[in-house]
Design a protein around this motif. Structure first.
Motif, PDB file in Angstrom:
ATOM      1  N   HIS A  71       0.811  -1.228   0.000  1.00 29.17           N
ATOM      2  CA  HIS A  71       0.000   0.000   0.000  1.00 29.17           C
ATOM      3  C   HIS A  71       0.842   1.276   0.000  1.00 29.17           C
ATOM      4  CE1 HIS A  71       0.646  -1.040   4.276  1.00 29.17           C
ATOM      5  NE2 HIS A  71       0.649   0.257   4.490  1.00 29.17           N
ATOM      6  N   VAL A  95      -0.632   6.953  -4.441  1.00 25.54           N
ATOM      7  CA  VAL A  95      -1.995   6.541  -4.100  1.00 25.54           C
ATOM      8  C   VAL A  95      -2.239   6.678  -2.604  1.00 25.54           C
ATOM      9  CG1 VAL A  95      -3.566   4.541  -4.006  1.00 25.54           C
ATOM     10  CG2 VAL A  95      -2.254   5.012  -6.087  1.00 25.54           C
ATOM     11  N   GLU A  96      -3.385   7.237  -2.267  1.00 21.48           N
ATOM     12  CA  GLU A  96      -3.891   7.234  -0.897  1.00 21.48           C
ATOM     13  C   GLU A  96      -4.723   5.953  -0.785  1.00 21.48           C
ATOM     14  OE1 GLU A  96      -6.784  10.044   1.918  1.00 21.48           O
ATOM     15  OE2 GLU A  96      -6.226  10.687  -0.098  1.00 21.48           O
ATOM     16  N   TYR A  98      -6.977   3.886   0.333  1.00 24.12           N
ATOM     17  CA  TYR A  98      -8.137   3.557   1.150  1.00 24.12           C
ATOM     18  C   TYR A  98      -9.134   2.658   0.428  1.00 24.12           C
ATOM     19  CZ  TYR A  98      -7.335   6.608   5.180  1.00 24.12           C
ATOM     20  OH  TYR A  98      -6.842   7.167   6.337  1.00 24.12           O
ATOM     21  N   THR A 106     -15.909  12.389   1.369  1.00 24.18           N
ATOM     22  CA  THR A 106     -14.450  12.485   1.562  1.00 24.18           C
ATOM     23  C   THR A 106     -13.935  13.904   1.367  1.00 24.18           C
ATOM     24  OG1 THR A 106     -14.009  11.915  -0.747  1.00 24.18           O
ATOM     25  CG2 THR A 106     -14.118  10.089   0.831  1.00 24.18           C
ATOM     26  N   HIS A 113     -11.557   8.589   7.170  1.00 23.03           N
ATOM     27  CA  HIS A 113     -10.623   7.550   7.598  1.00 23.03           C
ATOM     28  C   HIS A 113     -11.122   6.804   8.834  1.00 23.03           C
ATOM     29  CE1 HIS A 113      -9.873  10.825  10.257  1.00 23.03           C
ATOM     30  NE2 HIS A 113      -8.798  10.325  10.806  1.00 23.03           N
ATOM     31  N   ARG A 139     -10.453   9.006  -7.040  1.00 21.13           N
ATOM     32  CA  ARG A 139     -10.421   9.772  -5.791  1.00 21.13           C
ATOM     33  C   ARG A 139      -9.127   9.573  -5.030  1.00 21.13           C
ATOM     34  NH1 ARG A 139      -9.049  11.748  -1.998  1.00 21.13           N
ATOM     35  NH2 ARG A 139     -10.134  12.428  -0.118  1.00 21.13           N
ATOM     36  N   TRP A 140      -8.532   8.392  -5.141  1.00 20.23           N
ATOM     37  CA  TRP A 140      -7.381   8.057  -4.304  1.00 20.23           C
ATOM     38  C   TRP A 140      -6.043   8.217  -5.027  1.00 20.23           C
ATOM     39  CZ3 TRP A 140      -9.635   8.538  -0.065  1.00 20.23           C
ATOM     40  CH2 TRP A 140     -10.906   8.016   0.164  1.00 20.23           C
ATOM     41  N   HIS A 142      -3.139  10.593  -6.552  1.00 21.27           N
ATOM     42  CA  HIS A 142      -2.608  11.932  -6.375  1.00 21.27           C
ATOM     43  C   HIS A 142      -1.441  12.164  -7.343  1.00 21.27           C
ATOM     44  CE1 HIS A 142      -4.859  12.810  -2.652  1.00 21.27           C
ATOM     45  NE2 HIS A 142      -4.714  11.522  -2.410  1.00 21.27           N
ATOM     46  N   GLU A 157       3.430   7.962   1.123  1.00 20.11           N
ATOM     47  CA  GLU A 157       2.347   7.400   1.949  1.00 20.11           C
ATOM     48  C   GLU A 157       2.721   7.364   3.427  1.00 20.11           C
ATOM     49  OE1 GLU A 157      -0.123   4.424   4.035  1.00 20.11           O
ATOM     50  OE2 GLU A 157       2.056   4.426   3.707  1.00 20.11           O
ATOM     51  N   HIS A 303      -2.628  14.221   1.904  1.00 21.31           N
ATOM     52  CA  HIS A 303      -1.639  13.937   0.859  1.00 21.31           C
ATOM     53  C   HIS A 303      -1.212  15.187   0.095  1.00 21.31           C
ATOM     54  CE1 HIS A 303      -2.005   9.692   1.620  1.00 21.31           C
ATOM     55  NE2 HIS A 303      -1.175   9.413   0.631  1.00 21.31           N
TER      56      HIS A 303
END
Length: 352
Positions: A71, A95-96, A98, A106, A113, A139-140, A142, A157, A303
């Protein structure tokens, strides 16, 4: 494509699996580098923990072991699903990671979270960074500047974990922070604190980690509890005021006791580490000093600011990478190193 698949405790296999499907609203990423997290190590030694056990699918992802791991990763966009208009093929991204229900908001100020059944890509399903490719919901994803090397970008991360802990503390420039523990998160948190203008006191036993803290300049004072009385030194450094804010990054009760002892009256202690066992705390000291003890988990809309610190050159992530390995060597050179010689490593990253 190759991927590291978790089946059970002590059973991670490098296998060939199908490439991901690029569905509407998703982004296809060629993974460049993926870090091995302490959470991954706990899964290998004691799991499944975050990973849903075989036959017990996660309520959001619908997946259970075997799952693809990883991750903490960076990569390059190779495909864009329908409806995604603000990402380009060839763009560098992180990547965030989640896994959160689609109906959870969000936006700014939302504590997504902490939503029910939250989990992480690379643990709860939906692919993982320890594979050649992954498809992630827009969405996740970046975007990052191409000036950030992709190996360093894999550390954004865990750096975001440190950034969120800083936000939770309410600390500000000019404060004195005491960081208990110089592992990967403790060091990266210290880097955030220094970038934000704090004076950092770090406590650590490991010679390698003390050396890394000194080399990177993330700590103004490095205290070894086997060589000095940490409480006395902290009071000396702070002219008997105590630390304004403290961060527990070890899941060690002696460290927590020291933080309670050395944080100033009305100061803040943030618990950053994941504890797998109950802790004790000197409640009398907490009451008499009106200490504020806070938890922190992962990140929430952090992030963007974390990436900004790296893009502006306020944090250099390169020195924190202590080993680069290939996916085929994940167990022998990755997990085994962390199990048998953990103090020699800060961050091991893997090239899938």
């Amino acid at each position: 494509m190759k991927a590291a698949r978790f089946y059970n405790k002590g059973d991670i296999r490098i296998e060939d699996i199908p490439e991901p499907t690029i569905e509407p609203g998703t982004v296809g990423i060629n993974v460049a580098w993926c870090g091995i997290c302490g959470t991954d190590l706990h899964e290998f030694i004691d799991g499944p923990i975050f990973i849903p056990a075989c036959g017990h699918p996660h309520p959001i992802s619908g997946e259970s072991a075997p799952v693809t791991m990883g991750h903490e990763f960076s990569g390059v966009v190779y495909a864009i699903g329908d409806g995604v208009e603000d990402i380009e093929i060839g763009q560098h991204v992180v990547v965030e990671p989640y896994i959160i229900a689609d109906d959870v908001p969000t936006g700014p100020g939302e504590n997504y979270h902490l939503s029910p059944n939250m989990n992480f890509i690379g643990l709860g399903g939906r692919g993982g960074g320890l594979s050649e490719k992954i498809a992630v919901k827009r969405r996740w994803v970046h975007p990052i500047s191409n000036t950030i090397p992709l190996d360093q970008a894999a550390l954004i991360e865990p750096l975001a974990v440190g950034y969120h802990a800083f936000v939770r503390s309410g600390a500000k420039a000019g404060d004195i922070a005491l960081v208990g523990g110089g592992g990967p998160i403790g060091l990266l948190l210290s880097a955030v604190l220094k970038a934000k203008g704090l004076t950092v006191i770090l406590t650590e036993l490991s010679a390698k980690r003390k050396e890394k803290a000194q080399e990177t300049g993330v700590a103004d004072f490095i205290l070894d509890p086997t060589q000095v009385d940490v409480a006395e030194e902290v009071m000396r450094i702070t002219e008997n005021r105590g630390a304004d804010v403290a961060f527990e990054c070890t899941s060690n009760n002696k460290v927590l006791d020291t933080l309670v002892e050395t944080t100033k009256p009305a100061g803040v202690i943030v618990i950053v580490s994941i504890w797998s066992h109950p802790a004790t705390v000197n409640v009398h000291s907490v009451v008499m000093k009106e200490l504020d003890i806070r938890g922190t988990i992962a990140y929430v809309n952090n992030h963007k600011e974390t990436i900004k610190l790296v893009e502006e050159g306020k944090i250099n992530l390169e020195p924190f990478i202590t080993q680069r390995i290939e996916l085929d060597d994940l167990i022998s050179q990755g997990f085994e190193t962390l199990i048998n010689n953990n103090e020699s490593a800060v961050k091991i990253i893997v090239r899938p």
